[in-house]
Motif scaffolding. Structure first.
Motif, short mmCIF file in Angstrom:
data_model
loop_
_atom_site.label_atom_id
_atom_site.label_comp_id
_atom_site.label_asym_id
_atom_site.label_seq_id
_atom_site.Cartn_x
_atom_site.Cartn_y
_atom_site.Cartn_z
N UNK A 258 111.57 84.57 -69.35
CA UNK A 258 112.07 84.98 -70.55
C UNK A 258 110.81 85.74 -71.10
N UNK A 259 111.20 86.77 -72.14
CA UNK A 259 110.33 87.73 -72.68
C UNK A 259 109.26 86.98 -73.21
N UNK A 260 109.58 85.83 -74.00
CA UNK A 260 108.34 85.15 -75.00
C UNK A 260 107.53 84.12 -74.12
N UNK A 261 107.72 84.05 -72.85
CA UNK A 261 106.97 83.15 -72.05
C UNK A 261 106.12 83.68 -71.01
N UNK B 227 104.41 79.68 -74.21
CA UNK B 227 105.35 80.27 -75.07
C UNK B 227 104.90 80.78 -76.09
N UNK B 228 105.33 82.00 -76.49
CA UNK B 228 104.68 82.75 -77.60
C UNK B 228 105.09 81.95 -78.99
N UNK C 169 122.28 77.53 -72.71
CA UNK C 169 121.17 77.80 -71.63
C UNK C 169 120.63 79.22 -71.94
N UNK C 170 119.35 79.32 -71.78
CA UNK C 170 118.85 80.56 -72.01
C UNK C 170 118.85 81.45 -70.71
N UNK C 171 118.10 82.56 -70.84
CA UNK C 171 118.13 83.29 -69.29
C UNK C 171 117.55 82.58 -68.23
N UNK C 172 117.87 83.00 -66.92
CA UNK C 172 117.52 82.59 -65.68
C UNK C 172 116.25 82.88 -65.52
N UNK C 173 115.61 81.91 -64.83
CA UNK C 173 114.00 82.32 -64.38
C UNK C 173 114.01 81.68 -62.85
N UNK C 174 113.54 82.84 -62.03
CA UNK C 174 113.63 82.51 -60.52
C UNK C 174 112.11 82.37 -60.04
N UNK C 175 111.67 81.27 -59.52
CA UNK C 175 110.40 80.86 -59.11
C UNK C 175 110.72 81.31 -57.64
N UNK C 176 109.68 81.65 -56.85
CA UNK C 176 109.76 81.69 -55.25
C UNK C 176 108.40 81.83 -54.81
N UNK C 177 108.04 81.26 -53.80
CA UNK C 177 106.73 81.53 -53.05
C UNK C 177 106.96 82.63 -52.14
N UNK C 178 105.94 83.20 -51.39
CA UNK C 178 105.83 84.26 -50.65
C UNK C 178 107.08 84.31 -49.69
#
Length: 422
Positions: free
Chosen positions: A304-307, A342-343, A1-10
């Protein structure tokens, strides 16, 4: 599993990063139920009417039509002679006896409202912003000021491009606190099922998870701070559109959008306000994502840095119902679309999360008590994968649900076939 990505609304509203799961509870049914299926359409064009309300008169049992105008209504046998009230914004309300319903092919035609609305337009408040402020101020008078326990049906789908990648459904108990109270609502899970096709989801999509609280927080009158505050009302332009009606009640239509020249990512849409009581009866609104950087900042906290990740759509809808002169939350839906670039990858990915929740019954909560914390859903919790229910046509038992649309029915059939092979 790569690094975590947190998507949140306002204000952490609609998209939640999760790390805990729920189990399915077990229950039994105590009464005989009759089912009625059908469609609600325009009387002239035969076009389906999506999200029309069907309510059993003198009860709180209800359902809504899906986007194809189809409905499934489950009624206790002792109410088989009751009247069903069908309503839809801009159309005449219609009462039909259940005696005239067919088990699988009831067709209900609604007529567009022919009421002359010129007079109400003449009498409309001159200032649309003042009307909105008045509607917000009167929530303690116009909406439930007592605690109630609601039964709700929740459905959530995640698509990668146009293909379903995840389907979640649940029946819930919603402990709704008074609208005049600052106390948050509580939710208890009754029954749920979920299936995820992980081969269609990469690590980013796995974090695109919502939940029942996401739908509940669209209740503008209970949670106005998520869209309108005393501080940001001055950032919007409010104007009147042509008035309409719902449930034979005249309704003002107020359009709103953020003022030009602002870099904030605010909302635009329409508010439908009852002309007599000044209660908000429904609202349809979107987040303005034209400023990509501002919109992305609201949603994307880690990546992630590449996205490169950014929202392309964020749409919301909430409907209210009225009983004995008091309004209450009845239905909401959310549609969120993200692009992920993605890069060094040739093709981009697009993910869409759609969720909806309909209140199908409710009763007064005389004590105002909620379940213990351990029995409640947390705002940052989603449903565990539980596929067994998809193979059971009677999985939901006596509970009213939103009739599945064709694409969801197809997904359920595929899940059921997979289960049979296992």
């Amino acid at each position: 599993m790569s690094s975590l990505y947190n998507f949140t609304q306002p204000k952490n509203r609609f998209l939640i990063l999760i790390s805990c799961f729920l189990l399915v509870s077990h229950f039994s049914f105590s009464q005989n139920i009759q089912e009625y299926k059908g469609r609600v359409v325009d009387s002239k064009t035969n076009d389906p009417l999506a999200l029309a309300d069907l309510v059993i008169t003198n009860t709180n049992i209800s359902t809504v039509t899906n986007t194809e105008g189809e409905f499934l209504l489950k009624v206790p046998s002792n109410l088989s002679s009751s009247i069903v009230t069908i309503s839809f914004l801009g159309y005449k309300q219609k009462d039909v006896s259940l005696v005239n319903f067919k088990a699988k092919s009831t067709k209900i035609k609604l007529e567009e409202a022919a009421t002359v609305l010129a007079q109400i337009d003449l009498n409309a408040p001159k200032n649309a912003k003042s009307l909105v402020k008045k509607a917000l101020k009167l929530k303690g008078e116009n909406y439930f000021n007592t605690s109630v326990v609601m039964t709700g049906f929740y459905r959530e789908t995640i698509k990668k491009r146009k293909k379903n990648a995840s389907l979640s459904e649940a029946v819930l108990e919603i402990y709704k606190t008074p609208y005049s109270s600052g106390k948050r609502d509580g939710i208890r899970l009754i029954k749920s099922r979920k299936n995820t096709n992980y081969s269609r989801l990469d690590t980013i999509a796995l974090k695109l998870q919502g939940g029942p609280f996401s739908a509940l927080y669209t209740d503008i009158m209970k949670y106005p701070e998520f869209i309108f505050t005393e501080d940001n009302l001055s950032l919007y332009n409010f104007t009147f559109n042509r008035s309409t009606q719902i449930n034979d009640r005249l309704v003002y239509v107020v359009a709103f959008k953020q003022k030009e020249g602002l870099n904030d990512a605010l909302y635009y849409g329409k508010l439908f306000i009852d002309a007599n009581s000044y209660a908000l009866t429904s609202a349809t609104y979107n987040l303005d994502v034209s400023n990509r950087a501002a919109a992305t900042e609201l949603f994307v906290k880690k990546k992630p840095r590449k996205a490169t990740v950014y929202p392309t759509e964020a749409g919301y809808k909430v409907n209210y119902r009225v009983r004995d002169g008091k309004w209450y939350y009845g239905y909401s839906n959310i549609s969120l679309t993200f692009k992920v670039n993605w890069k060094n990858r040739l093709f981009n990915n697009r993910y869409t999360l759609q969720s909806e929740m309909a209140i199908t019954d409710w009763k007064y909560n005389a004590t105002g008590q909620m379940p213990k914390l351990k029995d409640r859903i947390k705002p940052n919790t989603i449903l565990i994968d539980e596929v067994s229910g998809f193979g059971d046509p009677d999985f939901w038992g006596e509970y009213n649900i939103i009739e599945p649309e064709k694409s969801i029915e197809s997904a359920i059939r595929k899940i059921s076939k997979q289960l049979k092979k296992e």
